[in-house]
Design a protein around this motif. Structure first.
Motif, mmCIF file in Angstrom:
data_model
loop_
_atom_site.group_PDB
_atom_site.id
_atom_site.type_symbol
_atom_site.label_atom_id
_atom_site.label_comp_id
_atom_site.label_asym_id
_atom_site.label_seq_id
_atom_site.Cartn_x
_atom_site.Cartn_y
_atom_site.Cartn_z
ATOM 1 N N LYS A 66 0.800 -1.226 0.000
ATOM 2 C CA LYS A 66 0.000 0.000 0.000
ATOM 3 C C LYS A 66 0.833 1.277 0.000
ATOM 4 N N GLY A 67 2.105 1.171 0.345
ATOM 5 C CA GLY A 67 2.981 2.339 0.332
ATOM 6 C C GLY A 67 4.415 1.903 0.135
ATOM 7 N N LEU A 68 5.166 2.675 -0.647
ATOM 8 C CA LEU A 68 6.555 2.342 -0.958
ATOM 9 C C LEU A 68 7.369 3.621 -1.008
ATOM 10 N N GLU A 69 8.463 3.631 -0.272
ATOM 11 C CA GLU A 69 9.368 4.780 -0.274
ATOM 12 C C GLU A 69 10.798 4.246 -0.247
ATOM 13 N N VAL A 70 11.619 4.732 -1.159
ATOM 14 C CA VAL A 70 13.029 4.353 -1.212
ATOM 15 C C VAL A 70 13.851 5.619 -1.016
ATOM 16 N N GLY A 71 14.770 5.579 -0.057
ATOM 17 C CA GLY A 71 15.628 6.726 0.204
ATOM 18 C C GLY A 71 17.084 6.350 0.049
ATOM 19 N N ILE A 72 17.842 7.237 -0.587
ATOM 20 C CA ILE A 72 19.287 7.057 -0.752
ATOM 21 C C ILE A 72 19.986 7.933 0.270
ATOM 22 N N ASP A 73 20.896 7.346 1.028
ATOM 23 C CA ASP A 73 21.615 8.075 2.068
ATOM 24 C C ASP A 73 22.421 9.223 1.469
ATOM 25 N N VAL A 74 22.341 10.398 2.101
ATOM 26 C CA VAL A 74 23.092 11.564 1.640
ATOM 27 C C VAL A 74 24.223 11.945 2.587
ATOM 28 N N VAL A 75 24.259 11.379 3.777
ATOM 29 C CA VAL A 75 25.296 11.723 4.757
ATOM 30 C C VAL A 75 26.568 10.918 4.499
ATOM 31 N N ARG A 76 26.401 9.629 4.213
ATOM 32 C CA ARG A 76 27.521 8.723 3.919
ATOM 33 C C ARG A 76 28.570 8.693 5.030
ATOM 34 N N SER A 77 28.100 8.602 6.262
ATOM 35 C CA SER A 77 29.023 8.469 7.388
ATOM 36 C C SER A 77 29.405 7.001 7.539
#
Length: 96
Positions: free
Chosen positions: A36-47
């Motif tokens: 019912k819901g899909l979200e993909v996030g790419i890390d921007v901090v890269r720690s």
């Protein structure tokens, strides 16, 4: 509402591989009725402690999640193509 969150660390987190993994995950949109819901996030901090991608999926129930987990699209299109790219993954599952 049941929420399934997965954090992914790639073996080689090049921009190309991160984009490819994101595309694989986003390909589920509209392909699995229970999703019912899909979200993909790419890390921007890269720690050092960061994972490379996050997936947030939502379902009406835990039972719907269980159907999704073994669905043909998830197993044969997503996991089959994503697993070889992964160093590891971690999950959090909860119900509100």
């Amino acid at each position: 509402m049941f929420t399934h969150i997965v954090f992914f660390k790639l073996k080689e987190a090049t921009n190309e591989n991160v984009e490819k993994a994101s595309e694989i995950l986003n390909s589920m949109e509209g392909q699995i009725a229970e999703l019912k819901g899909l979200e993909v996030g790419i890390d921007v901090v890269r720690s050092e402690r960061s994972f490379d991608l996050a997936l947030v999926t939502r379902f009406d129930s835990k039972e719907d999640y269980e159907v999704y987990a073994v669905s043909d699209f998830h197993v044969n299109k997503v996991l089959k193509n994503l697993k070889p790219m992964l160093e590891c993954s971690k999950t959090v599952d909860y119900q509100l």
